[in-house]
Design an enzyme around this catalytic site. Structure first.
Site, PDB file in Angstrom:
ATOM      1  N   TYR A  41       4.966  29.291 -54.309  1.00  0.00           N
ATOM      2  CA  TYR A  41       4.025  30.009 -55.177  1.00  0.00           C
ATOM      3  C   TYR A  41       3.740  31.373 -54.560  1.00  0.00           C
ATOM      4  O   TYR A  41       4.666  32.112 -54.245  1.00  0.00           O
ATOM      5  CB  TYR A  41       2.770  29.153 -55.400  1.00  0.00           C
ATOM      6  CG  TYR A  41       1.970  29.596 -56.599  1.00  0.00           C
ATOM      7  CD1 TYR A  41       2.570  29.753 -57.843  1.00  0.00           C
ATOM      8  CD2 TYR A  41       0.620  29.881 -56.482  1.00  0.00           C
ATOM      9  CE1 TYR A  41       1.862  30.185 -58.947  1.00  0.00           C
ATOM     10  CE2 TYR A  41      -0.118  30.303 -57.586  1.00  0.00           C
ATOM     11  CZ  TYR A  41       0.519  30.453 -58.814  1.00  0.00           C
ATOM     12  OH  TYR A  41      -0.200  30.879 -59.903  1.00  0.00           O
ATOM     13  N   LYS A  96      15.408   9.687 -75.577  1.00  0.00           N
ATOM     14  CA  LYS A  96      16.540  10.613 -75.564  1.00  0.00           C
ATOM     15  C   LYS A  96      16.630  11.318 -74.215  1.00  0.00           C
ATOM     16  O   LYS A  96      17.722  11.521 -73.663  1.00  0.00           O
ATOM     17  CB  LYS A  96      16.375  11.622 -76.697  1.00  0.00           C
ATOM     18  CG  LYS A  96      17.626  12.382 -77.090  1.00  0.00           C
ATOM     19  CD  LYS A  96      18.626  11.454 -77.754  1.00  0.00           C
ATOM     20  CE  LYS A  96      19.826  12.185 -78.272  1.00  0.00           C
ATOM     21  NZ  LYS A  96      19.578  12.917 -79.509  1.00  0.00           N
ATOM     22  N   GLY A 198      23.029  12.897 -96.484  1.00  0.00           N
ATOM     23  CA  GLY A 198      22.020  13.509 -95.628  1.00  0.00           C
ATOM     24  C   GLY A 198      22.664  14.248 -94.469  1.00  0.00           C
ATOM     25  O   GLY A 198      23.830  14.648 -94.524  1.00  0.00           O
ATOM     26  N   ALA A 200      23.757  13.383 -91.380  1.00  0.00           N
ATOM     27  CA  ALA A 200      24.962  12.842 -90.756  1.00  0.00           C
ATOM     28  C   ALA A 200      26.146  12.853 -91.708  1.00  0.00           C
ATOM     29  O   ALA A 200      27.283  13.129 -91.303  1.00  0.00           O
ATOM     30  CB  ALA A 200      24.695  11.418 -90.249  1.00  0.00           C
TER      31      ALA A 200
END
Length: 418
Positions: A41, A96, A198, A200
Site C-alpha cells: 500500500y 461458475k 433462444g 443457445a
C-alpha cells in the site's frame, strides 16, 4: 425443477457450511511486516499507479487484471428456473467462478446487476470493465442477451463472451462433428433441425454455418413452428430469428421439419418430441436432446424406436453430455494467455475442433477411474470428452490462443512461447 429432498438439503448445507458461499479471496504477496505493508500500500503502491497511468498495458504487469474474469448476470434466465432476479442468481455465478478456478486457474469476481434494462446493464458493465481481463455474461434472457453482448463487444477491448450462447454452441458442435463422422455424413450436406430459437439455438446455428453447414439445410423451430417468412408474426420477430427464416413450404410443424432430417437439436423444453417423429428422420440420424433436466425425448425412448441413431443430452447420467464446462474455462484461458481483445469466430471454431479431436484420442486411466469406467473409446457413446479430462486445458486453450494470434486479435504471445 424437482429435486429429491435429500439432495435439496445437501445442496443447502453445502452452500451454508462451514462458511456461506463457495468463494473467497486470497492474498498473493507477503504481508508479514512493515516493509511489506509499505510495498503493498502506501507509499510503494504509487509506483505501479504511475506506471499504469503512463501506459495502461502495464495493468497486466502490476495487477491481477490479466487473470481476472467477471461473471456477470442480471438473473433473467437462471438455469431452467427462469427470471429469478439478480440476487437469487448469485449461487450460480459463484458456481461458475469455482469452475473457472478449478479447471483453468482463472480468478473471478461474480457480479449481479439488478436491472432488466439492457442499456443500464451495458452501461454498468462498461464502467467496471477496466478491472477485468475478460467478461463472461451468464443467465441473461434472449433476445436482450444478443444486444448486450454485441454492444459490450463493440465498446470494450477485452473478451466478452455469453456462455449460454457460445459455450453451448461450441460443445454441441464438437459433438456434432464427431457424430456426423460416425454416421458417415458431412456437415455440408446434413439437414439440421433446431427446436429452440433462444440464445443457445441461434448461436449453435451460427456456429454450424461457420463450420460448413449450408443455411438452406437449416430449419429453426420455435413455439409457433418453423420460422419462415410467411408467418403472420414474421415482421415482429427479433433480428436473430429472422436471420434463419426460410421461404414458406409445407414444413411448418416440428414433425414436418423432422421428415428426412439428419440432425435434431433440442434446446427447448421437456418431452416435446414424440417417438414416432423420429421415424420420419433420415437413416442414421443424430439427436441432441439438450433440455435439462428432462430432455426433449429421453434416450431410452429414442433408442427404442431408432437403434441407428447417435444421441446426446445435457445430463451427466447418460452418455455424451453436452456440458459448457468443457469450453468456457479453456476458451478464456487461451484468450487471457495472449491478451486477446475479443473472442471471435476463429477462436470458437478452434475450440470446437480441439474438443472434437480430443474425443478421438485414447482415454487416460485417470479419466476412467474418475467415472468408474473400465474402458471408453471414440464411438456412438463417446463423441464428447469428459469434463474431468485433465488434457482439456493443454489442448483447448493453446488452440484458442493460436487462433487469436492467427486472426490478429492477440496482443502478446503466450508466456511459454515468448
Amino acid at each position: 425443477m424437482n429435486t429429491p429432498l435429500n439432495l435439496s438439503q445437501a445442496a443447502l448445507d453445502y452452500h451454508e457450511h462451514p462458511r456461506p458461499g463457495k468463494l473467497g479471496i486470497s492474498i498473493t504477496k507477503p504481508v508479514s511486516g512493515p516493509g511489506d505493508l509499505s510495498l503493498a500500500y502506501s507509499p510503494g503502491v504509487a509506483e505501479p499507479v504511475l506506471a499504469i497511468q503512463a501506459n495502461p498495458e502495464n495493468a497486466y504487469r502490476y495487477t491481477a487484471k490479466g487473470n481476472l474474469v467477471a461473471v456477470i448476470s442480471n438473473g433473467t434466465a437462471v438455469l431452467g428456473l427462469g427470471d429469478c432476479g439478480a440476487l437469487a442468481g448469485k449461487p450460480v455465478m459463484e458456481g461458475k467462478a469455482v469452475l473457472f478456478k478449478k479447471f483453468a486457474d482463472i480468478d473471478v469476481f461474480d457480479i449481479e446487476v439488478d436491472t432488466r434494462d439492457s442499456r443500464e446493464f451495458i452501461d454498468t458493465v462498461t464502467r467496471i470493465a477496466p478491472t477485468f481481463g475478460g467478461i463472461n455474461l451468464e443467465d441473461i434472457a434472449a433476445p436482450a442477451c444478443f444486444e448486450i453482448e454485441a454492444e459490450l463487444s463493440r465498446r470494450l477491448d477485452i473478451p466478452v463472451f455469453h456462455d449460454d450462447q457460445h459455450g453451448t454452441a461450441i460443445v454441441l458442435c464438437a459433438g456434432l462433428l464427431n457424430a456426423l463422422e460416425l454416421q458417415g455424413k458431412r456437415i455440408e450436406d446434413a439437414r439440421i433441425v433446431c427446436l429452440g430459437a433462444g440464445a443457445a439455438g441461434i448461436a449453435s446455428m451460427r456456429l454450424a454455418v461457420a463450420l460448413g453447414a449450408r443455411r438452406e439445410n437449416l430449419l429453426l423451430v420455435d413455439r409457433k413452428g418453423v420460422i419462415h417468412t410467411g408467418r403472420e408474426d414474421y415482421p415482429g420477430l427479433n433480428p436473430e430469428k429472422r436471420e434463419f427464416a426460410v421461404e414458406p413450404s409445407e414444413r411448418r410443424s416440428l414433425a414436418g421439419a423432422l421428415a428426412g432430417a439428419d440432425v435434431f437439436i433440442g434446446l427447448s423444453g421437456p418431452d416435446l418430441v414424440r417417438e414416432e417423429w423420429l421415424m420420419l428422420m433420415a437413416e442414421r440420424p443424430i439427436v441432441f436432446a439438450l433440455s435439462n433436466p428432462v430432455p426433449e425425448i429421453r434416450p431410452e425412448v429414442a433408442l427404442n424406436v431408432r437403434r441407428d441413431l447417435i444421441m446426446a443430452t445435457g445430463r451427466s447420467d447418460y452418455p455424451n453430455q453436452v456440458n459448457n464446462v468443457l469450453c468456457f474455462p479453456f476458451l478464456f484461458r487461451g484468450a487471457l494467455d495472449v491478451r486477446a481483445s475479443c473472442i471471435n469466430d476463429a477462436m470458437k471454431v478452434a475450440a470446437v475442433r480441439a474438443l472434437a479431436q480430443l474425443a478421438r484420442e485414447p482415454v487416460p486411466g485417470e479419466v476412467l477411474d474418475a467415472y468408474g469406467l473400465k474402458s471408453l473409446c471414440f464411438g456412438p457413446d463417446y463423441i464428447i470428452p469428459k469434463p474431468l479430462d485433465p488434457r482439456l486445458r493443454n489442448l483447448v486453450a493453446p488452440a484458442v490462443a493460436q487462433a487469436a494470434l492467427d486472426s490478429g486479435v492477440a496482443r502478446r504471445r503466450p508466456a511459454a512461447a515468448a
